[in-house]
Design a protein around this motif. Structure first.
Motif, short mmCIF file in Angstrom:
data_model
loop_
_atom_site.label_atom_id
_atom_site.label_comp_id
_atom_site.label_asym_id
_atom_site.label_seq_id
_atom_site.Cartn_x
_atom_site.Cartn_y
_atom_site.Cartn_z
N GLU A 1 0.84 -1.18 0.00
CA GLU A 1 0.00 0.00 0.00
C GLU A 1 0.88 1.23 0.00
O GLU A 1 2.04 1.19 0.40
CB GLU A 1 -0.93 0.03 1.21
N CYS A 2 0.32 2.33 -0.47
CA CYS A 2 0.96 3.63 -0.33
C CYS A 2 -0.12 4.60 0.14
O CYS A 2 -1.30 4.40 -0.10
CB CYS A 2 1.62 4.10 -1.63
N ARG A 3 0.32 5.62 0.83
CA ARG A 3 -0.59 6.58 1.43
C ARG A 3 -0.93 7.71 0.48
O ARG A 3 -0.06 8.26 -0.19
CB ARG A 3 0.10 7.19 2.66
N HIS A 4 -2.20 8.06 0.47
CA HIS A 4 -2.66 9.28 -0.20
C HIS A 4 -3.30 10.14 0.89
O HIS A 4 -4.44 9.90 1.28
CB HIS A 4 -3.65 8.96 -1.31
N GLY A 5 -2.54 11.07 1.42
CA GLY A 5 -3.02 11.87 2.54
C GLY A 5 -3.05 11.02 3.81
O GLY A 5 -2.42 9.97 3.89
N LEU A 6 -3.78 11.48 4.79
CA LEU A 6 -3.86 10.75 6.05
C LEU A 6 -4.88 9.63 6.02
O LEU A 6 -4.75 8.65 6.74
CB LEU A 6 -4.18 11.72 7.20
N ALA A 7 -5.91 9.77 5.21
CA ALA A 7 -7.03 8.82 5.29
C ALA A 7 -7.03 7.73 4.22
O ALA A 7 -7.55 6.65 4.47
CB ALA A 7 -8.35 9.59 5.23
N LEU A 8 -6.50 8.00 3.05
CA LEU A 8 -6.66 7.05 1.94
C LEU A 8 -5.40 6.27 1.64
O LEU A 8 -4.29 6.75 1.82
CB LEU A 8 -7.11 7.79 0.68
N ARG A 9 -5.61 5.05 1.15
CA ARG A 9 -4.52 4.15 0.76
C ARG A 9 -4.78 3.63 -0.64
O ARG A 9 -5.91 3.35 -1.01
CB ARG A 9 -4.45 2.93 1.69
N LEU A 10 -3.72 3.48 -1.40
CA LEU A 10 -3.76 2.80 -2.69
C LEU A 10 -3.09 1.45 -2.52
O LEU A 10 -1.96 1.37 -2.03
CB LEU A 10 -3.01 3.61 -3.76
N VAL A 11 -3.77 0.39 -2.89
CA VAL A 11 -3.26 -0.97 -2.73
C VAL A 11 -2.81 -1.48 -4.08
O VAL A 11 -3.51 -1.32 -5.09
CB VAL A 11 -4.34 -1.89 -2.12
N PHE A 12 -1.61 -2.11 -4.10
CA PHE A 12 -1.06 -2.58 -5.37
C PHE A 12 -0.22 -3.84 -5.18
O PHE A 12 0.14 -4.20 -4.07
CB PHE A 12 -0.23 -1.48 -6.05
N GLN A 13 0.05 -4.50 -6.31
CA GLN A 13 0.91 -5.67 -6.37
C GLN A 13 1.91 -5.47 -7.50
O GLN A 13 1.67 -4.70 -8.42
CB GLN A 13 0.11 -6.94 -6.67
N VAL A 14 3.02 -6.22 -7.43
CA VAL A 14 3.97 -6.24 -8.54
C VAL A 14 3.63 -7.46 -9.37
O VAL A 14 3.63 -8.58 -8.86
CB VAL A 14 5.42 -6.31 -8.03
N GLU A 15 3.30 -7.23 -10.64
CA GLU A 15 2.91 -8.32 -11.54
C GLU A 15 3.62 -8.15 -12.87
O GLU A 15 3.41 -7.15 -13.55
CB GLU A 15 1.40 -8.32 -11.76
N ALA A 16 4.46 -9.10 -13.22
CA ALA A 16 5.12 -9.14 -14.54
C ALA A 16 5.76 -7.81 -14.92
O ALA A 16 5.51 -7.26 -15.98
CB ALA A 16 4.13 -9.59 -15.61
N GLY A 17 6.57 -7.26 -14.01
CA GLY A 17 7.30 -6.03 -14.32
C GLY A 17 6.47 -4.77 -14.25
O GLY A 17 6.88 -3.73 -14.75
N ALA A 18 5.30 -4.84 -13.64
CA ALA A 18 4.44 -3.67 -13.53
C ALA A 18 3.88 -3.57 -12.11
O ALA A 18 3.75 -4.57 -11.41
CB ALA A 18 3.29 -3.75 -14.53
N LEU A 19 3.56 -2.35 -11.72
CA LEU A 19 2.83 -2.14 -10.47
C LEU A 19 1.35 -2.09 -10.84
O LEU A 19 0.93 -1.23 -11.61
CB LEU A 19 3.25 -0.83 -9.81
N TYR A 20 0.59 -3.05 -10.33
CA TYR A 20 -0.83 -3.15 -10.65
C TYR A 20 -1.62 -2.63 -9.46
O TYR A 20 -1.67 -3.27 -8.41
CB TYR A 20 -1.21 -4.60 -10.97
N PHE A 21 -2.22 -1.45 -9.61
CA PHE A 21 -2.99 -0.83 -8.55
C PHE A 21 -4.43 -1.32 -8.61
O PHE A 21 -5.07 -1.25 -9.65
CB PHE A 21 -2.92 0.70 -8.66
N HIS A 22 -4.90 -1.83 -7.47
CA HIS A 22 -6.21 -2.47 -7.39
C HIS A 22 -7.28 -1.61 -6.74
O HIS A 22 -8.45 -1.73 -7.08
CB HIS A 22 -6.14 -3.76 -6.56
N PHE A 23 -6.90 -0.79 -5.76
CA PHE A 23 -7.90 -0.27 -4.84
C PHE A 23 -7.48 1.06 -4.25
O PHE A 23 -6.32 1.29 -3.96
CB PHE A 23 -8.08 -1.30 -3.71
N LEU A 24 -8.44 1.95 -4.06
CA LEU A 24 -8.27 3.19 -3.32
C LEU A 24 -9.35 3.23 -2.26
O LEU A 24 -10.53 3.11 -2.57
CB LEU A 24 -8.42 4.40 -4.25
N GLY A 25 -8.95 3.35 -1.01
CA GLY A 25 -9.93 3.40 0.07
C GLY A 25 -9.26 3.72 1.39
O GLY A 25 -8.06 3.97 1.47
#
Length: 86
Positions: free
Chosen positions: A58-82
């Motif tokens: 995950e990475c932080r977007h401000g204090l409240a939100l998070r972006l969730v991601f995985q590393v897949e085949a040489g790419a960062l695949y972002f799944h979710f913001l919440g």
């Protein structure tokens, strides 16, 4: 190591498109900073990148939100913001 590619889940992309333009610009800059610094912990300081286990991050977007991601085949695949609880 060259920066990884970015991929966004279609549902996340729709969620981002519904946000105000100023917010999209901020999130776009965050995604780019994660992309260029992932794998170099000293460079992604302040982005709130942390492992959630099983190859999920995950990475932080401000204090409240998070972006969730995985590393897949040489790419960062972002799944979710919440919130942390979501």
């Amino acid at each position: 190591m060259p920066p990884l590619e970015l991929e966004l889940d279609p549902e996340l992309l729709a969620q981002l498109r519904a946000l105000p333009k100023a917010e999209r610009v901020i999130i776009g800059a965050l995604l780019n900073r994660v992309r260029t610094s992932f794998g170099r912990p000293h460079e992604h300081r302040g982005l709130g990148v942390r492992s959630l286990g099983d190859g999920v991050y995950e990475c932080r977007h401000g204090l409240a939100l998070r972006l969730v991601f995985q590393v897949e085949a040489g790419a960062l695949y972002f799944h979710f913001l919440g919130t942390h609880d979501e």
